[in-house]
Design an enzyme around this catalytic site. Structure first.
Site, short mmCIF file in Angstrom:
data_model
loop_
_atom_site.label_atom_id
_atom_site.label_comp_id
_atom_site.label_asym_id
_atom_site.label_seq_id
_atom_site.Cartn_x
_atom_site.Cartn_y
_atom_site.Cartn_z
N ASP A 130 0.58 -0.84 0.22
CA ASP A 130 0.27 -0.29 0.06
C ASP A 130 1.15 0.88 0.04
OD1 ASP A 130 -1.95 -1.88 0.43
OD2 ASP A 130 -2.93 -1.28 2.49
N ARG A 183 -1.56 -1.00 -8.18
CA ARG A 183 -2.33 -0.69 -8.00
C ARG A 183 -2.66 0.55 -7.59
NH1 ARG A 183 -3.01 -1.06 -1.94
NH2 ARG A 183 -3.99 -3.29 -2.06
#
Ligand code: FDA
Length: 320
Positions: A130, A183
């Site tokens: 992340d 992502r």
């Protein structure tokens, strides 16, 4: 203004103590969080898998403050990889580097990351890093690059990129050179105008531009999702925004990109209708499934994204 205040609260220890002490807070938060235990989270993934949707599991936690805490968080992440392997669900994991020592000590963080990637590699599973707020962007990229230098590949570890950052395009272009999978998200933190687009329209336009860059790279590099669906292709278009999703669908069609060569990602509990619609249309969909007891900062960022969530939260406060 409201968004900034909620993001400030997400990082304030006093607010965390107060909000997590309210019993109704968990009732509201549990819309976004799959439960407190690994077992509950695996059950949610099983339900998603049964519908044809893949997952990435996030054992919530960030900003650990000692080496022992960082090691404990690392053990918890290893335990999720074990649980995924044992249950055979179609899921990888997502981690935050401040959870495993980033900001404390580079050696500790990278040592913990290496342990996680060793286990993921053993299981042929995938770890998505992340991306957090900008004090950590360079450190995150450096840790990722360090892992590639010691021999891990984009089949085991991938990055995330925030379209609100001016630097995003350069970062993506540089890292695509070694086949990095991304992502793509808009970004969930409060960033100053020196580093991030203050206007939503610019964030959206940059999101579409990055969608194009990632899809072009996927086509050029022949990237596809793995057969067992655990390892994602180069572009993971992670948004609940209809317009961004529509743009991605149309651009993929325009360049003739196969539906196995990109995926959509959404957050657990948000736009289930859109998740199902894309799934039924034959697109690859992966849902980010957070779980654990450390849900406060994640929950506050979800409130910050959408004022309606805050009003729902407040109405529960008055009903309590
Ligand atoms: P936008 O905010 O424009 O929302 C579009 C629509 O989606 C809204 O109109 C609403 O219908 C729905 N929606 C969005 N947020 C909602 C909410 N909280 N509650 C209810 N409905 C909502 N960020 C980051 O900085 N680092 C990261 O690593 C990640 N990781 C990540 C993984 C995945 C899979 C997703 C989908 C998102 C993230 N994010 C993130 C969060 C991301 O940066 C962003 O804040 C949110 O996705 C919200 O932005 P949207 O793109 O959905 O658009």
């Amino acid at each position: 203004m409201l968004r900034s205040f909620l993001i400030y609260l997400s990082q304030a220890g006093w607010a965390q103590k107060m909000v997590t002490g309210w019993s109704f807070a968990w009732n509201v938060a549990s819309r976004f969080i799959a439960g407190e235990s690994t077992e509950e989270a695996i059950n949610v993934v099983k339900e998603l898998n049964a519908k044809g949707i893949n997952a990435t599991l996030d054992h919530l936690g960030e900003h650990t403050s000692t080496a022992d805490e960082a090691a404990e968080s690392t053990d918890e992440i290893l335990a999720i990889l074990d649980a995924i392997q044992e249950s055979g669900v179609r899921a990888g994991v997502s981690i935050k580097l401040t959870q495993i020592g980033m900001g404390l000590d580079t050696g500790i963080c990278q040592g913990n990351l290496r342990r996680i990637l060793d286990r993921a590699k053993e299981y042929k599973n995938f770890v998505r890093i992340d991306i957090e707020d900008t004090p950590y962007t360079d450190m995150t990229i450096a840790a990722y690059n360090a892992m590639l230098e010691i021999g891990f590949t984009p089949e085991t570890v991938g990055m995330a990129v925030q379209s609100y950052l001016f630097r995003a395009e350069d970062d993506v272009k540089k890292m695509l050179e070694n086949g990095t999978t991304f992502r793509l998200i808009k970004g969930a933190y409060k960033e100053p105008p020196e580093v991030a687009f203050p206007k939503k329209a610019d964030v959206d336009a940059n999101f579409d531009l990055l969608t194009k860059i990632l899809m072009d790279a996927s086509l050029e590099q022949g990237s596809t999702i793995s057969e067992d669906q655990r390892v994602p292709p180069i572009p993971a278009i992670a948004t609940q925004d209809d317009k961004r999703v529509e743009f991605a669908k149309q651009y993929a069609q325009k360049i003739g990109l196969d539906r196995n060569a990109f995926e959509f990602q959404m957050l657990h509990g948000i736009r289930r209708d859109l998740q199902m619609q894309l799934n039924e249309e034959g697109y690859k969909v992966r849902v980010y499934v957070p779980f654990g007891t450390q849900w406060y900062p994640y929950f506050m960022r979800r409130l910050a994204e959408r004022p309606a969530n805050l009003w729902f939260f407040m109405s529960n406060f008055f009903k309590k």
